[in-house]
Design an enzyme around this catalytic site. Structure first.
Site, PDB file in Angstrom:
ATOM      1  N   ASP A  33     -52.789  69.334  -8.331  1.00 18.85           N
ATOM      2  CA  ASP A  33     -53.528  68.424  -8.457  1.00 18.85           C
ATOM      3  C   ASP A  33     -52.824  66.923  -8.792  1.00 18.85           C
ATOM      4  O   ASP A  33     -51.700  66.849  -9.099  1.00 18.85           O
ATOM      5  CB  ASP A  33     -54.269  68.684  -9.722  1.00 18.85           C
ATOM      6  N   ASN A  55     -52.599  64.696  -5.927  1.00 15.20           N
ATOM      7  CA  ASN A  55     -52.079  63.929  -4.611  1.00 15.20           C
ATOM      8  C   ASN A  55     -52.774  62.732  -4.221  1.00 15.20           C
ATOM      9  O   ASN A  55     -52.289  61.969  -3.959  1.00 15.20           O
ATOM     10  CB  ASN A  55     -52.532  65.141  -3.615  1.00 15.20           C
ATOM     11  N   GLY A  56     -53.934  62.789  -4.482  1.00 19.48           N
ATOM     12  CA  GLY A  56     -54.742  61.524  -4.143  1.00 19.48           C
ATOM     13  C   GLY A  56     -54.201  60.253  -5.025  1.00 19.48           C
ATOM     14  O   GLY A  56     -54.176  59.142  -4.397  1.00 19.48           O
ATOM     15  N   ARG A  57     -53.997  60.652  -6.247  1.00 15.40           N
ATOM     16  CA  ARG A  57     -53.699  59.375  -7.129  1.00 15.40           C
ATOM     17  C   ARG A  57     -52.254  59.128  -6.891  1.00 15.40           C
ATOM     18  O   ARG A  57     -52.022  57.685  -6.831  1.00 15.40           O
ATOM     19  CB  ARG A  57     -53.656  59.763  -8.707  1.00 15.40           C
ATOM     20  N   ASN A  99     -63.920  71.840  -1.980  1.00 16.89           N
ATOM     21  CA  ASN A  99     -63.287  70.785  -1.190  1.00 16.89           C
ATOM     22  C   ASN A  99     -63.866  70.344  -0.063  1.00 16.89           C
ATOM     23  O   ASN A  99     -63.354  69.135   0.479  1.00 16.89           O
ATOM     24  CB  ASN A  99     -61.725  70.946  -1.170  1.00 16.89           C
ATOM     25  N   ARG A 115     -51.256  73.256 -14.809  1.00 16.52           N
ATOM     26  CA  ARG A 115     -51.961  72.302 -14.337  1.00 16.52           C
ATOM     27  C   ARG A 115     -51.336  70.868 -14.268  1.00 16.52           C
ATOM     28  O   ARG A 115     -51.540  70.243 -15.517  1.00 16.52           O
ATOM     29  CB  ARG A 115     -53.420  72.282 -14.673  1.00 16.52           C
ATOM     30  N   ARG A 150     -58.911  71.437 -17.184  1.00 14.57           N
ATOM     31  CA  ARG A 150     -59.861  72.390 -16.930  1.00 14.57           C
ATOM     32  C   ARG A 150     -59.333  73.444 -15.695  1.00 14.57           C
ATOM     33  O   ARG A 150     -58.328  73.112 -15.123  1.00 14.57           O
ATOM     34  CB  ARG A 150     -61.266  71.605 -16.571  1.00 14.57           C
TER      35      ARG A 150
HETATM   36  C1  FPP Z   1     -55.565  68.233  -5.249  1.00 21.38           C
HETATM   37  O1  FPP Z   1     -55.164  66.820  -5.292  1.00 21.38           O
HETATM   38  C2  FPP Z   1     -54.933  68.686  -3.847  1.00 21.38           C
HETATM   39  C3  FPP Z   1     -55.629  69.180  -2.858  1.00 21.38           C
HETATM   40  C4  FPP Z   1     -57.249  69.293  -3.017  1.00 21.38           C
HETATM   41  C5  FPP Z   1     -55.132  69.649  -1.643  1.00 21.38           C
HETATM   42  C6  FPP Z   1     -53.868  70.526  -1.714  1.00 21.38           C
HETATM   43  C7  FPP Z   1     -53.279  70.768  -0.622  1.00 21.38           C
HETATM   44  C8  FPP Z   1     -52.092  70.422  -0.308  1.00 21.38           C
HETATM   45  C9  FPP Z   1     -50.965  70.116  -1.193  1.00 21.38           C
HETATM   46  C10 FPP Z   1     -51.660  70.724   1.173  1.00 21.38           C
HETATM   47  C11 FPP Z   1     -51.156  71.977   1.763  1.00 21.38           C
HETATM   48  C12 FPP Z   1     -50.554  72.963   0.956  1.00 21.38           C
HETATM   49  C13 FPP Z   1     -49.915  74.052   1.011  1.00 21.38           C
HETATM   50  C14 FPP Z   1     -49.708  75.017  -0.259  1.00 21.38           C
HETATM   51  C15 FPP Z   1     -49.074  74.083   2.289  1.00 21.38           C
HETATM   52  P1  FPP Z   1     -56.431  65.798  -5.451  1.00 21.38           P
HETATM   53  O2  FPP Z   1     -56.369  65.236  -3.943  1.00 21.38           O
HETATM   54  O3  FPP Z   1     -57.785  66.208  -6.002  1.00 21.38           O
HETATM   55  O4  FPP Z   1     -55.796  64.543  -6.195  1.00 21.38           O
HETATM   56  P2  FPP Z   1     -56.504  63.397  -7.172  1.00 21.38           P
HETATM   57  O5  FPP Z   1     -57.016  64.232  -8.221  1.00 21.38           O
HETATM   58  O6  FPP Z   1     -55.430  62.542  -7.569  1.00 21.38           O
HETATM   59  O7  FPP Z   1     -57.586  62.933  -6.263  1.00 21.38           O
END
Ligand code: FPP
Length: 247
Positions: free
Chosen positions: A26, A28-30, A74, A193, A199
């Site tokens: 969790d 990645n987006g931020r 998702n 997490r 959560r």
């Molecule tokens: C959650 O961060 C992340 C995801 C829904 C996607 C995770 C996918 C990958 C890392 C790519 C492929 C994975 C592998 C294992 C090769 P978020 O986007 O919800 O972050 P945020 O809460 O900051 O918006």
């Protein structure tokens, strides 16, 4: 030996490693937003962190790593983002097929793969096939996965087996566990997490009944082996009683 091993010798000496670590990827987006990058740049960075952490887990002797990469919820994300994540998974599976034997890594995908593209399904079938010949560290990637859906699927499969007379014994927890994607794998000892949320988000609901939780504000792409060491240290300080009392 990977360069990022921080204190392998110490862990070996301590011999109190969790056998199975589960991680909710969790933040990645931020991570991308902070850098004024598109969200998919965060997922790309997140997939690199996954490679790094999986390598580290294997090196220090963790037996199983299970990550939540894409949930059943998702699909609600913008098409471009979903497409980007699927491309990363495709790339990762191609690399896994190339490297699994040499690196002695088993790979499994947990989730309903029927909604994935035929190409991804084919790659997953190949990693399953290769995994049969390997006895080593196992990485489980949850794709189109939901914990409640997994339990319902297991109940349906058990009911079918019962109706067909394939099982006659009264259902036990151990038997039911064998209908989960994680059949034959010990439950996660430690659930991590990152990303500052507190959560479970429908992840491994059955399997995490007694897992120790570790939360951190670190966003997944910034998660390092040092942070994993911290999580394992925290795990080691916990008093696991599984509902009982210490003699
Ligand atoms: C959650 O961060 C992340 C995801 C829904 C996607 C995770 C996918 C990958 C890392 C790519 C492929 C994975 C592998 C294992 C090769 P978020 O986007 O919800 O972050 P945020 O809460 O900051 O918006």
């Amino acid at each position: 030996m990977a360069e990022n091993i921080t204190n392998n010798a110490a862990w070996e000496q301590a011999k109190c490693l969790p056998r199975h670590i589960a991680i909710i990827l969790d933040g990645n987006g931020r991570w991308a937003k902070k850098r004024l990058l598109p969200r998919n740049a965060g997922h790309l960075a997140g997939s690199e962190t996954f490679r790094n952490i999986a390598t580290y887990c294997k090196e220090i002797g963790i037996e199983y790593l299970t990550v939540y990469a894409f949930s059943t919820e998702n699909w609600k994300r913008p098409e471009e983002e979903v497409g980007g994540i699927m491309k990363l998974l495709d790339k990762y599976l191609h690399e896994a097929i190339r490297d699994m034997r040499e690196k002695n890594i088993r790979m499994k995908v947990f989730g309903d793969v029927s909604r994935l593209s035929p190409q991804l399904q084919q790659l997953i079938a190949e990693t399953d096939e290769i995994s049969k010949d390997i006895e080593g560290f196992q990485a489980n990637i949850c794709i189109n996965y939901g914990g409640r859906a997994e339990i319902v699927r297991a109940a349906q499969a058990y009911a079918e087996d019962y109706a067909a007379g394939k099982v006659t014994d009264e259902l036990t927890e151990d038997m039911f566990s064998n209908y989960m994607y994680s059949a034959g794998i010990p439950d996660p000892d430690l659930l991590i997490r990152p990303g500052g949320e507190y959560r479970l988000s429908n992840f491994l609901l059955w399997q995490c009944a007694y897992s120790e939780f570790y939360y951190t504000d670190t966003l997944w792409p910034d998660f390092t082996p040092q942070e994993l060491d911290k999580a394992i240290e925290a795990y080691n300080s916990r008093d696991r009683r599984f509902g009982g009392v210490k003699p």
